[in-house]
Enzyme design. Structure first.
Site, mmCIF file in Angstrom:
data_model
loop_
_atom_site.group_PDB
_atom_site.id
_atom_site.type_symbol
_atom_site.label_atom_id
_atom_site.label_comp_id
_atom_site.label_asym_id
_atom_site.label_seq_id
_atom_site.Cartn_x
_atom_site.Cartn_y
_atom_site.Cartn_z
ATOM 1 N N ASP A 75 -2.854 -1.807 10.585
ATOM 2 C CA ASP A 75 -3.029 -1.717 9.124
ATOM 3 C C ASP A 75 -3.656 -2.972 8.516
ATOM 4 O O ASP A 75 -3.978 -2.991 7.328
ATOM 5 C CB ASP A 75 -1.663 -1.502 8.437
ATOM 6 N N LYS A 107 0.852 -1.208 0.000
ATOM 7 C CA LYS A 107 0.000 0.000 0.000
ATOM 8 C C LYS A 107 0.878 1.246 0.000
ATOM 9 O O LYS A 107 2.058 1.188 0.394
ATOM 10 C CB LYS A 107 -0.937 0.050 1.217
#
Ligand code: ATP
Length: 289
Positions: free
Chosen positions: A143, A18
C-alpha cells in the site's frame, strides 16, 4: 554523489489515512499474496510526523502502545532503504504522533512510510526519480506506493499498479473503528474465493466516461470474512445507515467501517451520536481529491 549539508533541523509531515471505496479480491498468487482490484482514496485524518536531522542512524519514537519503535516500524524500513540506496551515512529521528487508528484497515503504517520517503527525497534534493521512489515504496509494503501521491487511484496487482481516478464525487466520511483485533493474514486465509462477489458487481464500472460516484459500487470482499468473526461490524454499518449515511462499508481488512454522507450537517450529527459509544473510535474527515 554530492550530498547537501544544509539539511533543515526538523521537518513536519502529515500522513493521511485511506479508505477502500471498493475492494475485490480477484485471485490468489503463487507467492501467497492476493490480486486485488480496489479504489483507494485518502481522507483528512492524519498522523503527524516530525523528522529531526543531525545524528547518525535511524530512530523511531511513538507513544502509541501498538506501534513498534524498532526496525519493524514501516517508517524505519522506509528510511533504511532510502539511506542505504543514497549511500549516505547520516540518519534521521522520526517522531510519530499517531492519530490514525492502528491495524484498522486505514493504512496508517504505510502512509507514515510513504510520507518519510517523500520527505527525505525532498530534503536531500530529490536524488531519486518518482519511479525509483515507487519501487522503494513497494519494497516496504504493497500500500505504500499509493500514499506517495495519495491521490484517488484504482489499484490492481497486490495493490501496486496504480491508475489515477479524477473526478470522484466527494462525500463527508465518518470512520468508526471498534476496539477489535483483526489479523489481515487471517482474514485472507479465511477468504473463500469461490464466494467473492465484488468483481461481478464492478463489471459495470465506467470510470473514465463520467464523474464517478463510488456510492453505487461500495463493495468489499473481505467484509463478509471479518463480519463472520466480528458481527459488531454489521452493527456499525446499520448505525451509520440509520443516522443518514448514503452508504457504509468496511475498509480494507477492517475493522474500521466508514459511512459516506452527502451533507456536512448530517455527518456532524452522526459524529455526535456515535461518539457516545466509548468502545468506538470515531472521526469525521473529507475525501482528499
Ligand atoms: P495492514 O492491513 O497492512 O495490516 P492497517 O492499515 O490495517 O494495515 P497499520 O496501522 O498500518 O494497519 O498497522 C499494521 C501493523 O503494522 C500494526 O499492528 C503495527 O504493529 C505495525 N506497524 C509498523 N509500523 C507502523 C506504523 N508506523 N504505524 C502503525 N503501525 C505500524
Amino acid at each position: 554523489m554530492h550530498f547537501s549539508s544544509d539539511l533543515p533541523e526538523a521537518l513536519e509531515l502529515r500522513a493521511p489515512a485511506k479508505i477502500n471505496l471498493f475492494l475485490a479480491v480477484t485471485g490468489r498468487r503463487a507467492d501467497g499474496y492476493h490480486d486485488l482490484f480496489t479504489l483507494m482514496c485518502a481522507i483528512s485524518l492524519f498522523d503527524r510526523l516530525t523528522l529531526r536531522f543531525g545524528g547518525r542512524g535511524i530512530r523511531v519514537f511513538c507513544d502509541h502502545p501498538a506501534v513498534p519503535e524498532d526496525d519493524t516500524n514501516l517508517v524505519h524500513r522506509a528510511a533504511s532503504r532510502f539511506f542505504e540506496r543514497l549511500g549516505d551515512p547520516r540518519g534521521v529521528d522520526v517522531h510519530i504522533d499517531k492519530q490514525i487508528p492502528v491495524a484498522a484497515g486505514l493504512g496508517g503504517g504505510s502512509s507514515d512510510a510513504a510520507a518519510v520517503l517523500g520527505g527525505l527525497n525532498r530534503v536531500f534534493g530529490r536524488p531519486f526519480a518518482p519511479g525509483i521512489l515507487q519501487r522503494m515504496a513497494l519494497a516496504v509494503g504493497a500500500d505504500v506506493p499509493f500514499f506517495l501521491s495519495a491521490k484517488p487511484a484504482l489499484a490492481t496487482g497486490i495493490g501496486e499498479c496504480l491508475e489515477p481516478v479524477a473526478d470522484l464525487v466527494p462525500y463527508h466520511v465518518l470512520t468508526v473503528c471498534p476496539d477489535l483485533k483483526v489479523s489481515t493474514a487471517e482474514v485472507y486465509k479465511n477468504l473463500n474465493l469461490g464466494l467473492t462477489k465484488c468483481e461481478k458487481k464492478l463489471k459495470q464500472l465506467h470510470l473514465k466516461t463520467e464523474r464517478f460516484d463510488a456510492l453505487y459500487f461500495l463493495c468489499n470482499d473481505l467484509e463478509t470474512v471479518t463480519i463472520r468473526k466480528f458481527p459488531q461490524i454489521n452493527e456499525i454499518k446499520k448505525a451509520l445507515l440509520g443516522l443518514g449515511a448514503a452508504g457504509a462499508l468496511m475498509s480494507g481488512s477492517g475493522p474500521t467501517v466508514f459511512g459516506l454522507f452527502a451533507d456536512a450537517a448530517g455527518a456532524g450529527k452522526a459524529l455526535g451520536r456515535l461518539s457516545r459509544r466509548r468502545e468506538w473510535n470515531v472521526h469525521l474527515a473529507e475525501m482528499l481529491l
